[in-house]
Design a protein around this motif. Structure first.
Motif, PDB file in Angstrom:
ATOM      1  N   ALA A 123       0.855  -1.178   0.000  1.00  0.00           N
ATOM      2  CA  ALA A 123       0.000   0.000   0.000  1.00  0.00           C
ATOM      3  C   ALA A 123       0.893   1.231   0.000  1.00  0.00           C
ATOM      4  CB  ALA A 123      -0.898  -0.008   1.230  1.00  0.00           C
ATOM      5  N   ILE A 124       0.362   2.346  -0.436  1.00  0.00           N
ATOM      6  CA  ILE A 124       1.141   3.576  -0.448  1.00  0.00           C
ATOM      7  C   ILE A 124       1.617   3.849   0.971  1.00  0.00           C
ATOM      8  CG2 ILE A 124       1.033   6.064  -0.828  1.00  0.00           C
ATOM      9  CD1 ILE A 124      -0.888   5.460  -3.137  1.00  0.00           C
ATOM     10  N   GLY A 125       2.897   4.097   1.119  1.00  0.00           N
ATOM     11  CA  GLY A 125       3.488   4.287   2.434  1.00  0.00           C
ATOM     12  C   GLY A 125       4.277   3.070   2.886  1.00  0.00           C
ATOM     13  N   GLY A 126       4.193   1.959   2.118  1.00  0.00           N
ATOM     14  CA  GLY A 126       5.003   0.786   2.409  1.00  0.00           C
ATOM     15  C   GLY A 126       4.375  -0.232   3.333  1.00  0.00           C
ATOM     16  N   ALA A 127       3.149  -0.054   3.744  1.00  0.00           N
ATOM     17  CA  ALA A 127       2.508  -0.996   4.664  1.00  0.00           C
ATOM     18  C   ALA A 127       2.024  -2.238   3.919  1.00  0.00           C
ATOM     19  CB  ALA A 127       1.333  -0.314   5.352  1.00  0.00           C
ATOM     20  N   ASN A 128       1.921  -3.338   4.654  1.00  0.00           N
ATOM     21  CA  ASN A 128       1.353  -4.588   4.133  1.00  0.00           C
ATOM     22  C   ASN A 128       2.011  -5.065   2.844  1.00  0.00           C
ATOM     23  OD1 ASN A 128      -0.499  -4.511   6.250  1.00  0.00           O
ATOM     24  ND2 ASN A 128      -1.915  -3.270   5.049  1.00  0.00           N
ATOM     25  N   GLU A 129       3.308  -5.233   2.860  1.00  0.00           N
ATOM     26  CA  GLU A 129       4.041  -5.692   1.684  1.00  0.00           C
ATOM     27  C   GLU A 129       3.720  -7.159   1.392  1.00  0.00           C
ATOM     28  OE1 GLU A 129       8.602  -6.335   1.225  1.00  0.00           O
ATOM     29  OE2 GLU A 129       8.171  -4.233   0.741  1.00  0.00           O
ATOM     30  N   ALA A 130       3.499  -7.469   0.115  1.00  0.00           N
ATOM     31  CA  ALA A 130       3.234  -8.844  -0.318  1.00  0.00           C
ATOM     32  C   ALA A 130       4.162  -9.187  -1.475  1.00  0.00           C
ATOM     33  CB  ALA A 130       1.779  -8.979  -0.753  1.00  0.00           C
ATOM     34  N   ARG A 131       4.697 -10.428  -1.462  1.00  0.00           N
ATOM     35  CA  ARG A 131       5.602 -10.889  -2.518  1.00  0.00           C
ATOM     36  C   ARG A 131       4.972 -12.075  -3.236  1.00  0.00           C
ATOM     37  NH1 ARG A 131      11.147  -9.931  -1.743  1.00  0.00           N
ATOM     38  NH2 ARG A 131      11.653 -12.086  -2.214  1.00  0.00           N
ATOM     39  N   ALA A 132       5.101 -12.093  -4.555  1.00  0.00           N
ATOM     40  CA  ALA A 132       4.591 -13.209  -5.351  1.00  0.00           C
ATOM     41  C   ALA A 132       5.585 -13.515  -6.468  1.00  0.00           C
ATOM     42  CB  ALA A 132       3.232 -12.853  -5.955  1.00  0.00           C
ATOM     43  N   LYS A 133       5.790 -14.797  -6.734  1.00  0.00           N
ATOM     44  CA  LYS A 133       6.660 -15.194  -7.837  1.00  0.00           C
ATOM     45  C   LYS A 133       6.041 -14.715  -9.143  1.00  0.00           C
ATOM     46  CE  LYS A 133       8.284 -19.264  -5.423  1.00  0.00           C
ATOM     47  NZ  LYS A 133       8.266 -20.730  -5.373  1.00  0.00           N
ATOM     48  N   ARG A 134       6.874 -14.148 -10.015  1.00  0.00           N
ATOM     49  CA  ARG A 134       6.376 -13.549 -11.258  1.00  0.00           C
ATOM     50  C   ARG A 134       7.375 -13.817 -12.383  1.00  0.00           C
ATOM     51  NH1 ARG A 134       1.932 -11.721 -12.148  1.00  0.00           N
ATOM     52  NH2 ARG A 134       1.525 -10.262 -13.795  1.00  0.00           N
ATOM     53  N   THR A 135       6.855 -14.040 -13.588  1.00  0.00           N
ATOM     54  CA  THR A 135       7.692 -14.296 -14.761  1.00  0.00           C
ATOM     55  C   THR A 135       7.292 -13.368 -15.897  1.00  0.00           C
ATOM     56  OG1 THR A 135       7.994 -16.625 -14.185  1.00  0.00           O
ATOM     57  CG2 THR A 135       8.383 -16.024 -16.486  1.00  0.00           C
ATOM     58  N   TYR A 136       8.289 -12.822 -16.569  1.00  0.00           N
ATOM     59  CA  TYR A 136       8.096 -12.069 -17.803  1.00  0.00           C
ATOM     60  C   TYR A 136       8.717 -12.912 -18.907  1.00  0.00           C
ATOM     61  CZ  TYR A 136       6.770  -8.049 -15.036  1.00  0.00           C
ATOM     62  OH  TYR A 136       6.115  -7.212 -14.179  1.00  0.00           O
ATOM     63  N   GLU A 137       7.906 -13.305 -19.882  1.00  0.00           N
ATOM     64  CA  GLU A 137       8.352 -14.138 -20.993  1.00  0.00           C
ATOM     65  C   GLU A 137       8.318 -13.298 -22.265  1.00  0.00           C
ATOM     66  OE1 GLU A 137       6.701 -17.987 -23.456  1.00  0.00           O
ATOM     67  OE2 GLU A 137       6.262 -17.851 -21.311  1.00  0.00           O
ATOM     68  N   ILE A 138       9.464 -13.206 -22.925  1.00  0.00           N
ATOM     69  CA  ILE A 138       9.598 -12.341 -24.098  1.00  0.00           C
ATOM     70  C   ILE A 138      10.044 -13.190 -25.284  1.00  0.00           C
ATOM     71  CG2 ILE A 138      10.774 -10.302 -25.027  1.00  0.00           C
ATOM     72  CD1 ILE A 138      11.358  -9.700 -21.928  1.00  0.00           C
ATOM     73  N   GLU A 139       9.311 -13.081 -26.378  1.00  0.00           N
ATOM     74  CA  GLU A 139       9.684 -13.785 -27.608  1.00  0.00           C
ATOM     75  C   GLU A 139      10.400 -12.797 -28.521  1.00  0.00           C
ATOM     76  OE1 GLU A 139       6.522 -16.010 -29.440  1.00  0.00           O
ATOM     77  OE2 GLU A 139       5.691 -16.507 -27.473  1.00  0.00           O
ATOM     78  N   LEU A 140      11.657 -13.112 -28.847  1.00  0.00           N
ATOM     79  CA  LEU A 140      12.498 -12.219 -29.645  1.00  0.00           C
ATOM     80  C   LEU A 140      12.888 -12.879 -30.958  1.00  0.00           C
ATOM     81  CD1 LEU A 140      15.025 -11.082 -26.904  1.00  0.00           C
ATOM     82  CD2 LEU A 140      13.203  -9.719 -27.883  1.00  0.00           C
ATOM     83  N   GLU A 141      13.055 -12.056 -31.963  1.00  0.00           N
ATOM     84  CA  GLU A 141      13.646 -12.475 -33.232  1.00  0.00           C
ATOM     85  C   GLU A 141      14.612 -11.383 -33.665  1.00  0.00           C
ATOM     86  OE1 GLU A 141      10.868 -13.511 -36.266  1.00  0.00           O
ATOM     87  OE2 GLU A 141       9.894 -15.028 -35.026  1.00  0.00           O
ATOM     88  N   ILE A 142      15.549 -11.746 -34.494  1.00  0.00           N
ATOM     89  CA  ILE A 142      16.494 -10.768 -35.022  1.00  0.00           C
ATOM     90  C   ILE A 142      16.092 -10.463 -36.459  1.00  0.00           C
ATOM     91  CG2 ILE A 142      18.908 -10.277 -35.559  1.00  0.00           C
ATOM     92  CD1 ILE A 142      18.321 -10.546 -32.562  1.00  0.00           C
ATOM     93  N   GLU A 143      15.893  -9.186 -36.740  1.00  0.00           N
ATOM     94  CA  GLU A 143      15.557  -8.716 -38.081  1.00  0.00           C
ATOM     95  C   GLU A 143      16.509  -7.600 -38.442  1.00  0.00           C
ATOM     96  OE1 GLU A 143      11.615  -7.230 -38.887  1.00  0.00           O
ATOM     97  OE2 GLU A 143      10.768  -9.227 -38.664  1.00  0.00           O
ATOM     98  N   ARG A 144      17.176  -7.748 -39.542  1.00  0.00           N
ATOM     99  CA  ARG A 144      18.135  -6.730 -39.994  1.00  0.00           C
ATOM    100  C   ARG A 144      19.115  -6.353 -38.882  1.00  0.00           C
ATOM    101  NH1 ARG A 144      13.402  -3.618 -41.809  1.00  0.00           N
ATOM    102  NH2 ARG A 144      12.652  -4.718 -43.619  1.00  0.00           N
ATOM    103  N   HIS A 145      19.601  -7.376 -38.186  1.00  0.00           N
ATOM    104  CA  HIS A 145      20.608  -7.213 -37.130  1.00  0.00           C
ATOM    105  C   HIS A 145      20.078  -6.491 -35.894  1.00  0.00           C
ATOM    106  CE1 HIS A 145      23.413  -8.638 -40.115  1.00  0.00           C
ATOM    107  NE2 HIS A 145      22.993  -7.684 -40.943  1.00  0.00           N
TER     108      HIS A 145
END
Length: 102
Positions: free
Chosen positions: A50-72
Motif C-alpha cells: 500500500a502507499i506508504g510501504g505498509a502490508n508488503e506482499a511478494r509473489a513469484k512472477r515471470t516475464y516471458e519475451i519472444e524475440l527475433e532478429i531482423e536486420r541485425h
C-alpha cells in the motif's frame, strides 16, 4: 517491437499503468534470466505494498519475451507476464526459485 503487436502491447501497458496508479505501488525484483530458443524468461518476485510501504506482499512472477532478429536488430514478437515459475516445458529444468528465497 513488431508492428503486428504494437497497438495491443501499448494498450495493455497503458491499462496496467492505470491499474497501478489506482491500486498499489509495485516493484519487480528480478532473480534470474533464462533463454530457451527465441524466448527469454525473466523471473523473480513482484512486490506490492500500500502507499506508504505498509502490508508488503511478494509473489513469484515471470516475464516471458519472444524475440527475433531482423536486420541485425532484436524485435519483440510477443510478451507475456504471469505468476509463478517460467513455463519452459522442460521437466528437467531445476526450479527457478530456490526454496530459501521466498
Amino acid at each position: 517491437m513488431a508492428p503486428a503487436i504494437h497497438d495491443e502491447v501499448t494498450t495493455i501497458i497503458e491499462r496496467q499503468l492505470d491499474q497501478l496508479e489506482r491500486d498499489r505501488c509495485p516493484r519487480f525484483e528480478p532473480r534470474r534470466v533464462l533463454q530457451k530458443g527465441h524466448r527469454v524468461f525473466v523471473f523473480g518476485y513482484g512486490v506490492t505494498s500500500a502507499i506508504g510501504g505498509a502490508n508488503e506482499a511478494r509473489a513469484k512472477r515471470t516475464y516471458e519475451i519472444e524475440l527475433e532478429i531482423e536486420r541485425h536488430r532484436p524485435v519483440i514478437r510477443a510478451m507475456h507476464t504471469y505468476e509463478g515459475e517460467p513455463r519452459t516445458d522442460d521437466p528437467t529444468r531445476p526450479p527457478a526459485y530456490p526454496e530459501d528465497e521466498s
